[in-house]
Design a protein around this motif. Structure first.
Motif, PDB file in Angstrom:
ATOM      1  N   ALA A  50       0.828  -1.203   0.000  1.00 17.04           N
ATOM      2  CA  ALA A  50       0.000   0.000   0.000  1.00 17.04           C
ATOM      3  C   ALA A  50       0.864   1.255   0.000  1.00 17.04           C
ATOM      4  CB  ALA A  50      -0.932   0.002   1.203  1.00 17.04           C
ATOM      5  N   MET A  51       1.972   1.221   0.725  1.00 12.65           N
ATOM      6  CA  MET A  51       2.839   2.387   0.801  1.00 12.65           C
ATOM      7  C   MET A  51       3.500   2.685  -0.540  1.00 12.65           C
ATOM      8  SD  MET A  51       4.562   1.731   4.539  1.00 12.65           S
ATOM      9  CE  MET A  51       5.708   3.103   4.395  1.00 12.65           C
ATOM     10  N   THR A  52       3.738   1.648  -1.340  1.00 11.35           N
ATOM     11  CA  THR A  52       4.388   1.864  -2.635  1.00 11.35           C
ATOM     12  C   THR A  52       3.376   2.094  -3.757  1.00 11.35           C
ATOM     13  OG1 THR A  52       4.488  -0.542  -2.969  1.00 11.35           O
ATOM     14  CG2 THR A  52       6.416   0.511  -2.009  1.00 11.35           C
ATOM     15  N   ASP A  53       2.176   1.514  -3.635  1.00  8.94           N
ATOM     16  CA  ASP A  53       1.169   1.617  -4.703  1.00  8.94           C
ATOM     17  C   ASP A  53       0.362   2.905  -4.636  1.00  8.94           C
ATOM     18  OD1 ASP A  53       1.951  -0.819  -5.560  1.00  8.94           O
ATOM     19  OD2 ASP A  53       0.036  -1.837  -5.246  1.00  8.94           O
ATOM     20  N   LEU A  54       0.146   3.426  -3.422  1.00 11.91           N
ATOM     21  CA  LEU A  54      -0.802   4.515  -3.227  1.00 11.91           C
ATOM     22  C   LEU A  54      -0.073   5.801  -2.864  1.00 11.91           C
ATOM     23  CD1 LEU A  54      -3.409   2.591  -1.031  1.00 11.91           C
ATOM     24  CD2 LEU A  54      -3.354   2.782  -3.531  1.00 11.91           C
ATOM     25  N   THR A  55      -0.731   6.918  -3.121  1.00 12.20           N
ATOM     26  CA  THR A  55      -0.162   8.187  -2.688  1.00 12.20           C
ATOM     27  C   THR A  55      -0.109   8.202  -1.161  1.00 12.20           C
ATOM     28  OG1 THR A  55      -2.367   9.175  -2.747  1.00 12.20           O
ATOM     29  CG2 THR A  55      -0.999   9.453  -4.697  1.00 12.20           C
ATOM     30  N   PRO A  56       0.898   8.878  -0.578  1.00 14.18           N
ATOM     31  CA  PRO A  56       1.102   8.796   0.885  1.00 14.18           C
ATOM     32  C   PRO A  56      -0.131   9.170   1.696  1.00 14.18           C
ATOM     33  CG  PRO A  56       3.006   9.807  -0.167  1.00 14.18           C
ATOM     34  CD  PRO A  56       1.960   9.655  -1.245  1.00 14.18           C
ATOM     35  N   GLU A  57      -0.846  10.230   1.287  1.00 14.74           N
ATOM     36  CA  GLU A  57      -2.003  10.675   2.071  1.00 14.74           C
ATOM     37  C   GLU A  57      -3.097   9.614   2.074  1.00 14.74           C
ATOM     38  OE1 GLU A  57       0.371  13.949   0.509  1.00 14.74           O
ATOM     39  OE2 GLU A  57      -0.691  12.302  -0.480  1.00 14.74           O
ATOM     40  N   VAL A  58      -3.345   9.017   0.912  1.00 18.14           N
ATOM     41  CA  VAL A  58      -4.385   7.994   0.821  1.00 18.14           C
ATOM     42  C   VAL A  58      -3.963   6.737   1.581  1.00 18.14           C
ATOM     43  CG1 VAL A  58      -5.626   6.458  -0.750  1.00 18.14           C
ATOM     44  CG2 VAL A  58      -5.327   8.861  -1.332  1.00 18.14           C
ATOM     45  N   ALA A  59      -2.698   6.334   1.434  1.00 21.90           N
ATOM     46  CA  ALA A  59      -2.216   5.140   2.130  1.00 21.90           C
ATOM     47  C   ALA A  59      -2.354   5.294   3.635  1.00 21.90           C
ATOM     48  CB  ALA A  59      -0.761   4.862   1.754  1.00 21.90           C
ATOM     49  N   ALA A  60      -2.019   6.468   4.148  1.00 26.03           N
ATOM     50  CA  ALA A  60      -2.095   6.693   5.592  1.00 26.03           C
ATOM     51  C   ALA A  60      -3.529   6.635   6.089  1.00 26.03           C
ATOM     52  CB  ALA A  60      -1.478   8.048   5.935  1.00 26.03           C
ATOM     53  N   THR A  61      -4.454   7.223   5.331  1.00 25.84           N
ATOM     54  CA  THR A  61      -5.855   7.251   5.764  1.00 25.84           C
ATOM     55  C   THR A  61      -6.517   5.891   5.596  1.00 25.84           C
ATOM     56  OG1 THR A  61      -5.974   9.558   5.074  1.00 25.84           O
ATOM     57  CG2 THR A  61      -8.049   8.443   5.494  1.00 25.84           C
ATOM     58  N   ALA A  62      -6.285   5.246   4.439  1.00 28.29           N
ATOM     59  CA  ALA A  62      -6.947   3.977   4.156  1.00 28.29           C
ATOM     60  C   ALA A  62      -6.489   2.871   5.084  1.00 28.29           C
ATOM     61  CB  ALA A  62      -6.693   3.575   2.701  1.00 28.29           C
ATOM     62  N   LEU A 101      -4.022 -14.689  -1.054  1.00 30.43           N
ATOM     63  CA  LEU A 101      -4.440 -13.825   0.051  1.00 30.43           C
ATOM     64  C   LEU A 101      -3.758 -12.460  -0.034  1.00 30.43           C
ATOM     65  CD1 LEU A 101      -4.462 -16.345   3.046  1.00 30.43           C
ATOM     66  CD2 LEU A 101      -6.439 -15.319   1.905  1.00 30.43           C
ATOM     67  N   LEU A 102      -2.483 -12.460  -0.419  1.00 32.49           N
ATOM     68  CA  LEU A 102      -1.786 -11.190  -0.579  1.00 32.49           C
ATOM     69  C   LEU A 102      -2.438 -10.360  -1.681  1.00 32.49           C
ATOM     70  CD1 LEU A 102       0.551  -9.260   0.020  1.00 32.49           C
ATOM     71  CD2 LEU A 102       1.944 -10.568  -1.614  1.00 32.49           C
ATOM     72  N   LYS A 103      -2.790 -11.013  -2.781  1.00 36.68           N
ATOM     73  CA  LYS A 103      -3.443 -10.308  -3.878  1.00 36.68           C
ATOM     74  C   LYS A 103      -4.795  -9.761  -3.432  1.00 36.68           C
ATOM     75  CE  LYS A 103      -4.065  -9.092  -8.229  1.00 36.68           C
ATOM     76  NZ  LYS A 103      -3.293  -7.964  -8.812  1.00 36.68           N
ATOM     77  N   LEU A 104      -5.576 -10.585  -2.716  1.00 32.44           N
ATOM     78  CA  LEU A 104      -6.898 -10.154  -2.266  1.00 32.44           C
ATOM     79  C   LEU A 104      -6.798  -8.972  -1.323  1.00 32.44           C
ATOM     80  CD1 LEU A 104      -9.974 -10.676  -2.243  1.00 32.44           C
ATOM     81  CD2 LEU A 104      -9.590 -12.136  -0.244  1.00 32.44           C
ATOM     82  N   ARG A 105      -5.905  -9.065  -0.348  1.00 34.33           N
ATOM     83  CA  ARG A 105      -5.765  -7.976   0.628  1.00 34.33           C
ATOM     84  C   ARG A 105      -5.288  -6.692  -0.053  1.00 34.33           C
ATOM     85  NH1 ARG A 105      -6.941  -6.227   3.947  1.00 34.33           N
ATOM     86  NH2 ARG A 105      -5.538  -6.138   5.727  1.00 34.33           N
ATOM     87  N   THR A 106      -4.416  -6.843  -1.059  1.00 37.30           N
ATOM     88  CA  THR A 106      -3.947  -5.673  -1.800  1.00 37.30           C
ATOM     89  C   THR A 106      -5.096  -5.031  -2.573  1.00 37.30           C
ATOM     90  OG1 THR A 106      -1.739  -6.645  -2.024  1.00 37.30           O
ATOM     91  CG2 THR A 106      -2.305  -4.855  -3.520  1.00 37.30           C
ATOM     92  N   LEU A 107      -5.915  -5.876  -3.199  1.00 36.37           N
ATOM     93  CA  LEU A 107      -7.070  -5.350  -3.930  1.00 36.37           C
ATOM     94  C   LEU A 107      -8.045  -4.648  -2.987  1.00 36.37           C
ATOM     95  CD1 LEU A 107      -7.724  -8.296  -6.410  1.00 36.37           C
ATOM     96  CD2 LEU A 107      -6.955  -5.987  -7.007  1.00 36.37           C
ATOM     97  N   GLU A 108      -8.213  -5.190  -1.773  1.00 33.82           N
ATOM     98  CA  GLU A 108      -9.087  -4.535  -0.808  1.00 33.82           C
ATOM     99  C   GLU A 108      -8.563  -3.152  -0.445  1.00 33.82           C
ATOM    100  OE1 GLU A 108      -9.213  -7.422   2.275  1.00 33.82           O
ATOM    101  OE2 GLU A 108     -10.959  -8.425   1.465  1.00 33.82           O
ATOM    102  N   GLN A 109      -7.238  -3.038  -0.300  1.00 29.38           N
ATOM    103  CA  GLN A 109      -6.643  -1.730  -0.044  1.00 29.38           C
ATOM    104  C   GLN A 109      -6.922  -0.775  -1.211  1.00 29.38           C
ATOM    105  OE1 GLN A 109      -4.905  -0.391   2.556  1.00 29.38           O
ATOM    106  NE2 GLN A 109      -5.174  -2.196   3.838  1.00 29.38           N
ATOM    107  N   HIS A 110      -6.797  -1.294  -2.433  1.00 27.89           N
ATOM    108  CA  HIS A 110      -7.039  -0.467  -3.610  1.00 27.89           C
ATOM    109  C   HIS A 110      -8.507  -0.046  -3.687  1.00 27.89           C
ATOM    110  CE1 HIS A 110      -3.276  -1.978  -5.989  1.00 27.89           C
ATOM    111  NE2 HIS A 110      -2.983  -1.300  -4.908  1.00 27.89           N
ATOM    112  N   ALA A 111      -9.426  -0.973  -3.352  1.00 30.32           N
ATOM    113  CA  ALA A 111     -10.852  -0.639  -3.376  1.00 30.32           C
ATOM    114  C   ALA A 111     -11.146   0.476  -2.383  1.00 30.32           C
ATOM    115  CB  ALA A 111     -11.692  -1.875  -3.072  1.00 30.32           C
ATOM    116  N   LYS A 112     -10.603   0.360  -1.172  1.00 30.88           N
ATOM    117  CA  LYS A 112     -10.788   1.423  -0.186  1.00 30.88           C
ATOM    118  C   LYS A 112     -10.200   2.735  -0.682  1.00 30.88           C
ATOM    119  CE  LYS A 112      -8.939  -0.423   3.461  1.00 30.88           C
ATOM    120  NZ  LYS A 112      -8.406  -0.499   4.839  1.00 30.88           N
ATOM    121  N   ALA A 113      -9.032   2.629  -1.330  1.00 36.44           N
ATOM    122  CA  ALA A 113      -8.329   3.836  -1.763  1.00 36.44           C
ATOM    123  C   ALA A 113      -9.145   4.637  -2.767  1.00 36.44           C
ATOM    124  CB  ALA A 113      -6.975   3.466  -2.361  1.00 36.44           C
ATOM    125  N   THR A 114      -9.992   3.947  -3.561  1.00 37.37           N
ATOM    126  CA  THR A 114     -10.808   4.685  -4.523  1.00 37.37           C
ATOM    127  C   THR A 114     -11.794   5.606  -3.800  1.00 37.37           C
ATOM    128  OG1 THR A 114     -12.526   2.953  -4.682  1.00 37.37           O
ATOM    129  CG2 THR A 114     -10.668   2.799  -6.201  1.00 37.37           C
TER     130      THR A 114
END
Length: 387
Positions: A50-62, A101-114
Motif C-alpha cells: 500500500a505504501m508503494t502503490d498509493l499516494t502517501p495521504e491515501v495510504a495513511a488514511t486507508a 491472500l496477498l493479492k486479495l488484501r492488496t485489492l481490498e486496499q485499492h478498493a478502499k483507496a478509490t
C-alpha cells in the motif's frame, strides 16, 4: 516479533519458538505457529504494498485502524491464540494460498483507496479482479479464508440490496457455521453483528431477543481475547447499547454506547474520521430504541464536525450523510431527506468538484428520493449528470 527474508516468492520466517525443537517435539503446534507467523507477515506485506502503490495521504488514511482486515491473531507467542489457528495446506498449495491472500488484501486496499480519492484506480476494475481471486481461494478451500470471504461478500450483497433477504440470512448463517468450524472467532462475531443489522433494518424484534442478549458477554470476550479491530469495536459497542436498552437495561445500554464513543475519541481524537464514524454508527443503531435521544446528540455532533472539518475525504463524507439521507427517505420523511441529500451534494461538490465519485453517489441518493416521491422529471434531470 517477526524477522523475515524474502527470497523470490519464498517466505522465511523465524522466531524463538520456531527456532526451538518445537518442529520435532510438537509438529501440529509448530504448523499452527508457522501459519500464524505467515499471516502476520502477510499483513506487513500488504502495508508495504500500500505504501508503494498509493499516494502517501491515501495510504495513511486507508490503512488507519485496520478498518476491515482479515482477523489474524495479534501475537504468535500467545498459546491460547495459536491453538485456534488452522494451518495452511502443505506443498504447492501453501504458496498458492499465500499469494492469493496477498493479492486479495492488496485489492481490498485499492478498493478502499478509490473512496479516499486515489487517482488512477477504477473501483469496478478492482472488484472484477477480486472476483477472480476469491474464486481461486474458494477452490483451494482454506476454511478460515473461505468463511471470512463468504461473510463479507454476503454482507455486501445484503447491504447493497442485491441478495434477497431470506437468501442472505441463510448465507450469513452458513458463513457463521464455517467460521466456527475454522476457529475464525472474530469473523464469526462480525457476521453475527451484520445479521443483527439485517434483522433491525427488516423491522424484526429478533435482534434483541433474549438469546442475543445472553451471547453479548461471549462476543465481547472473543474480541477482548483476539484484540479489538477498529471496525469491530465501533460496531459491537453500538449494537451492545441498542440491544441492552431494547431488552430493558437502558443504563447498561447507555454505558456501552458511551464506551464505544469514548474509545474512538481517546484513540483518534475528536477530529479524526473514525470518531465521526463512531458517532454515525452509534446514532444509527440507537434509532428507535429507548436511547434514541442519545443517538440524536451523537448525530448532531457528527454533522457539526463534518461541516467544520477541513476537506473531508470522500468516504467519511459519503457514509454518514448519505446514510442519514436514506434513513429519512425510508421513514418517508421526504422533505427532510431531500434537504439532507442536497446538503450532501453541496458538501461533496465543495470538497471534490463536479466530477468526483462522491458527487455521483450524492446525485444517485437524490434521484432515489425523487423516484420514491414519483417526481420523475427531477430524476431525469439528475441522470445525465450521473452518467
Amino acid at each position: 516479533e517477526i524477522s523475515a527474508c524474502l527470497v523470490g516468492s519464498e517466505m522465511c520466517i523465524r522466531d524463538r519458538a520456531c527456532a526451538s525443537d518445537e518442529k520435532e517435539r510438537d509438529p501440529p503446534r509448530y504448523a499452527q505457529r508457522q501459519t500464524c507467523l505467515d499471516q502476520r507477515l502477510l499483513e506487513l506485506r500488504v502495508r508495504a504494498v500500500a505504501m508503494t502503490d498509493l499516494t502517501p495521504e491515501v495510504a495513511a488514511t486507508a490503512a488507519s485502524g485496520d478498518y476491515m482486515p482479515f482477523y489474524f491473531p495479534r501475537d504468535c507467542r500467545n498459546e491460547a491464540l495459536v491453538e485456534g489457528v488452522v494451518p495452511y495446506p502443505e506443498g504447492p498449495q501453501r504458496q498458492e494460498l499465500v499469494d492469493a491472500l496477498l493479492k486479495l488484501r492488496t485489492l481490498e486496499q485499492h478498493a478502499k483507496a478509490t473512496f479516499f480519492g486515489e487517482p488512477g484506480l477504477s473501483y469496478q476494475a478492482v472488484l472484477d479482479e477480486e472476483v477472480v481471486v476469491l474464486d481461486q481461494i474458494q477452490k483451494i478451500g482454506y476454511l478460515p479464508a473461505v468463511a471470512d470471504v463468504r461473510t463479507r461478500s454476503t454482507n455486501a450483497g445484503l447491504m447493497g440490496g442485491v441478495v434477497p433477504f431470506e437468501e442472505a440470512i441463510a448465507a450469513i448463517d452458513e458463513a457463521a457455521r464455517l467460521s466456527t468450524e475454522a476457529h475464525n472467532d472474530q469473523t464469526y462475531v462480525l457476521g453475527r453483528l451484520w445479521k443483527l443489522w439485517a434483522l433491525k433494518e427488516r423491522g424484526s424484534d429478533d435482534y434483541y431477543a433474549p438469546e442475543i442478549v445472553a451471547q453479548l458477554p461471549t462476543w465481547e470476550a472473543t474480541l477482548d481475547r483476539n484484540g479489538w479491530p477498529i471496525y469491530g469495536t465501533l460496531e459491537f459497542r453500538a449494537w451492545q447499547g441498542a440491544i441492552l436498552s431494547m431488552s430493558g437495561d437502558v443504563e447498561a445500554g447507555r454505558a456501552a454506547a458511551q464506551k464505544g464513543i469514548a474509545f474512538a475519541r481517546e484513540s483518534f481524537g475528536p477530529d479524526h474520521m473514525f470518531y465521526r464514524r463512531a458517532l454515525a454508527t452509534t446514532a444509527h443503531y440507537l434509532r428507535g430504541t429507548p436511547l434514541e435521544s442519545l443517538g440524536r446528540q451523537y448525530r448532531q455532533e457528527m454533522l457539526e464536525r463534518i461541516e467544520s472539518s477541513v476537506g473531508p475525504n470522500a468516504f467519511e463524507l459519503l457514509m454518514p450523510l448519505s446514510g442519514e439521507t436514506e434513513e429519512l427517505a425510508n421513514e418517508e420523511r421526504f422533505d427532510a431527506a431531500l434537504a439532507m441529500g442536497r446538503r450532501t451534494l453541496q458538501l461533496a461538490t465543495r470538497h471534490h468538484g463536479e466530477a468526483g465519485s462522491t458527487v455521483t453517489y450524492a446525485r444517485v441518493a437524490l434521484a432515489r428520493i425523487h423516484a420514491a416521491r414519483g417526481e420523475f422529471a427531477e430524476v431525469d434531470e439528475q441522470l445525465p449528470k450521473i452518467w
